[in-house]
Motif scaffolding. Structure first.
Motif, PDB file in Angstrom:
ATOM      1  N   GLU A 128     -23.405  14.580  22.540  1.00 23.44           N
ATOM      2  CA  GLU A 128     -22.132  14.760  23.231  1.00 23.44           C
ATOM      3  C   GLU A 128     -21.916  13.621  24.203  1.00 23.44           C
ATOM      4  N   GLU A 129     -20.646  13.251  24.375  1.00 18.26           N
ATOM      5  CA  GLU A 129     -20.316  12.236  25.357  1.00 18.26           C
ATOM      6  C   GLU A 129     -20.147  12.884  26.714  1.00 18.26           C
ATOM      7  N   LYS A 130     -20.633  12.199  27.736  1.00 22.10           N
ATOM      8  CA  LYS A 130     -20.489  12.668  29.105  1.00 22.10           C
ATOM      9  C   LYS A 130     -19.092  12.337  29.593  1.00 22.10           C
ATOM     10  N   PRO A 131     -18.411  13.264  30.224  1.00 21.53           N
ATOM     11  CA  PRO A 131     -17.098  12.917  30.783  1.00 21.53           C
ATOM     12  C   PRO A 131     -17.285  11.915  31.926  1.00 21.53           C
ATOM     13  N   GLN A 132     -16.489  10.850  31.855  1.00 21.75           N
ATOM     14  CA  GLN A 132     -16.619   9.813  32.877  1.00 21.75           C
ATOM     15  C   GLN A 132     -15.819  10.199  34.110  1.00 21.75           C
ATOM     16  N   LYS A 133     -16.422   9.945  35.233  1.00 21.88           N
ATOM     17  CA  LYS A 133     -15.744  10.227  36.497  1.00 21.88           C
ATOM     18  C   LYS A 133     -14.840   9.053  36.832  1.00 21.88           C
ATOM     19  N   THR A 134     -13.656   9.356  37.277  1.00 21.18           N
ATOM     20  CA  THR A 134     -12.754   8.297  37.689  1.00 21.18           C
ATOM     21  C   THR A 134     -13.141   7.871  39.102  1.00 21.18           C
ATOM     22  N   MET A 138     -35.470   9.271  26.298  1.00 21.54           N
ATOM     23  CA  MET A 138     -34.257  10.076  26.360  1.00 21.54           C
ATOM     24  C   MET A 138     -33.230   9.435  27.304  1.00 21.54           C
ATOM     25  N   LYS A 139     -33.704   8.928  28.425  1.00 19.59           N
ATOM     26  CA  LYS A 139     -32.828   8.277  29.399  1.00 19.59           C
ATOM     27  C   LYS A 139     -32.218   7.001  28.803  1.00 19.59           C
ATOM     28  N   ALA A 140     -33.035   6.259  28.036  1.00 14.96           N
ATOM     29  CA  ALA A 140     -32.545   5.027  27.425  1.00 14.96           C
ATOM     30  C   ALA A 140     -31.517   5.318  26.331  1.00 14.96           C
ATOM     31  N   LEU A 141     -31.647   6.448  25.656  1.00 17.84           N
ATOM     32  CA  LEU A 141     -30.715   6.809  24.598  1.00 17.84           C
ATOM     33  C   LEU A 141     -29.390   7.341  25.132  1.00 17.84           C
ATOM     34  N   GLU A 142     -29.320   7.626  26.428  1.00 21.17           N
ATOM     35  CA  GLU A 142     -28.063   8.121  27.004  1.00 21.17           C
ATOM     36  C   GLU A 142     -26.961   7.083  26.934  1.00 21.17           C
ATOM     37  N   ALA A 143     -27.312   5.818  27.106  1.00 19.01           N
ATOM     38  CA  ALA A 143     -26.305   4.757  27.045  1.00 19.01           C
ATOM     39  C   ALA A 143     -26.019   4.409  25.591  1.00 19.01           C
ATOM     40  N   GLU A 144     -24.770   4.075  25.327  1.00 14.84           N
ATOM     41  CA  GLU A 144     -24.383   3.682  23.979  1.00 14.84           C
ATOM     42  C   GLU A 144     -25.100   2.380  23.624  1.00 14.84           C
ATOM     43  N   PRO A 145     -25.627   2.243  22.407  1.00  8.63           N
ATOM     44  CA  PRO A 145     -26.387   1.032  22.072  1.00  8.63           C
ATOM     45  C   PRO A 145     -25.500  -0.205  22.019  1.00  8.63           C
ATOM     46  N   TYR A 146     -26.116  -1.341  22.238  1.00  9.87           N
ATOM     47  CA  TYR A 146     -25.437  -2.632  22.225  1.00  9.87           C
ATOM     48  C   TYR A 146     -24.927  -2.903  20.814  1.00  9.87           C
ATOM     49  N   SER A 147     -23.676  -3.324  20.689  1.00 12.50           N
ATOM     50  CA  SER A 147     -23.090  -3.521  19.367  1.00 12.50           C
ATOM     51  C   SER A 147     -22.516  -4.931  19.231  1.00 12.50           C
ATOM     52  N   ILE A 148     -22.091  -5.257  18.030  1.00 13.32           N
ATOM     53  CA  ILE A 148     -21.499  -6.566  17.770  1.00 13.32           C
ATOM     54  C   ILE A 148     -20.174  -6.696  18.518  1.00 13.32           C
ATOM     55  N   GLU A 149     -19.415  -5.619  18.560  1.00 14.56           N
ATOM     56  CA  GLU A 149     -18.131  -5.642  19.270  1.00 14.56           C
ATOM     57  C   GLU A 149     -18.344  -5.934  20.757  1.00 14.56           C
ATOM     58  N   GLU A 150     -19.385  -5.355  21.313  1.00 15.64           N
ATOM     59  CA  GLU A 150     -19.672  -5.584  22.729  1.00 15.64           C
ATOM     60  C   GLU A 150     -20.077  -7.033  22.980  1.00 15.64           C
ATOM     61  N   LYS A 201     -20.287   3.935  26.923  1.00 18.20           N
ATOM     62  CA  LYS A 201     -20.145   5.363  27.161  1.00 18.20           C
ATOM     63  C   LYS A 201     -21.503   5.989  27.422  1.00 18.20           C
ATOM     64  N   LYS A 202     -21.514   6.951  28.304  1.00 11.94           N
ATOM     65  CA  LYS A 202     -22.717   7.735  28.565  1.00 11.94           C
ATOM     66  C   LYS A 202     -22.676   8.978  27.695  1.00 11.94           C
ATOM     67  N   ARG A 203     -23.853   9.402  27.253  1.00  7.63           N
ATOM     68  CA  ARG A 203     -23.930  10.582  26.399  1.00  7.63           C
ATOM     69  C   ARG A 203     -24.913  11.576  26.984  1.00  7.63           C
ATOM     70  N   VAL A 204     -24.767  12.801  26.570  1.00 13.61           N
ATOM     71  CA  VAL A 204     -25.705  13.849  26.961  1.00 13.61           C
ATOM     72  C   VAL A 204     -26.707  13.986  25.819  1.00 13.61           C
ATOM     73  N   ILE A 205     -27.956  13.709  26.097  1.00 11.71           N
ATOM     74  CA  ILE A 205     -29.010  13.816  25.093  1.00 11.71           C
ATOM     75  C   ILE A 205     -29.924  14.969  25.511  1.00 11.71           C
ATOM     76  N   VAL A 206     -30.132  15.894  24.607  1.00 12.99           N
ATOM     77  CA  VAL A 206     -30.981  17.047  24.866  1.00 12.99           C
ATOM     78  C   VAL A 206     -32.168  16.969  23.924  1.00 12.99           C
ATOM     79  N   THR A 207     -33.352  17.339  24.414  1.00 13.11           N
ATOM     80  CA  THR A 207     -34.546  17.315  23.585  1.00 13.11           C
ATOM     81  C   THR A 207     -34.344  18.197  22.362  1.00 13.11           C
ATOM     82  N   GLN A 208     -34.859  17.722  21.251  1.00 14.64           N
ATOM     83  CA  GLN A 208     -34.653  18.445  19.994  1.00 14.64           C
ATOM     84  C   GLN A 208     -35.272  19.833  20.036  1.00 14.64           C
ATOM     85  N   PRO A 209     -34.696  20.774  19.334  1.00 14.87           N
ATOM     86  CA  PRO A 209     -35.244  22.131  19.317  1.00 14.87           C
ATOM     87  C   PRO A 209     -36.530  22.200  18.493  1.00 14.87           C
TER      88      PRO A 209
END
Length: 153
Positions: free
Chosen positions: A135-141, A87-99, A113-121
């Motif tokens: 959901e995407e996590k709001p980034q702190k400035t 779950m922690k590893a899935l929080e970060a956006e996966p590596y892409s070709i653009e990156e 981008k960081k995301r909020v991942i919640v365990t499935q119901p």
């Protein structure tokens, strides 16, 4: 009168590498799981009965890409370190070709981008209407610190 010399084994301690690439125990990669979460999470939770899979394919952890024999085993899995790490590893956006192109110098750096991942119901919660969300996590400035050097005279 020396002892018999043992033959040196190359890579004898690399069992962790052997286990990683075994096809039999191979799990889905993070980018594949992310694609599943983006496109079809409800289909994976509510699969048709398949007699070949554990638990007839009815108890599936989307985040770890594993089948379980019953709901009790799946709920116990949700509390394990393995699931929490995934779950922690899935929080970060996966590596892409653009990156990778940005890293090569074709573009400017953009932080993943960081995301909020919640365990499935559970099955009961899905029947009641609860859905899987990404959901995407709001980034702190970053705060700019005002550093002034005071000179004592």
């Amino acid at each position: 009168m020396g002892m018999v010399q043992k033959r040196k084994k190359m890579h004898s301690g690399d069992t962790h590498l052997k286990r990683r690439w075994r096809v039999r125990n191979r799990r889905r990669d993070l980018d594949q799981i992310d694609a599943d979460l983006q496109t079809k999470p409800e289909e994976l939770v509510n699969q048709n009965v398949d007699m070949e899979k554990p638990g007839f394919g009815q108890f599936y952890c989307i985040h770890c890409a594993k089948y379980f024999i019953d709901d009790h085993a799946m709920q116990a899995h949700f509390k394990t370190k393995v699931h929490k790490r995934r779950m922690k590893a899935l929080e970060a956006e996966p590596y892409s070709i653009e990156e990778s192109e940005r890293a090569a110098g074709r573009g400017s750096y953009k932080a993943p981008k960081k995301r909020v991942i919640v365990t499935q119901p559970s099955k009961d919660e899905i029947v009641q209407g609860k859905r899987i969300k990404l959901e995407e996590k709001p980034q702190k400035t970053p705060k700019k610190k005002n550093r002034q050097m005071k000179m004592e005279t």
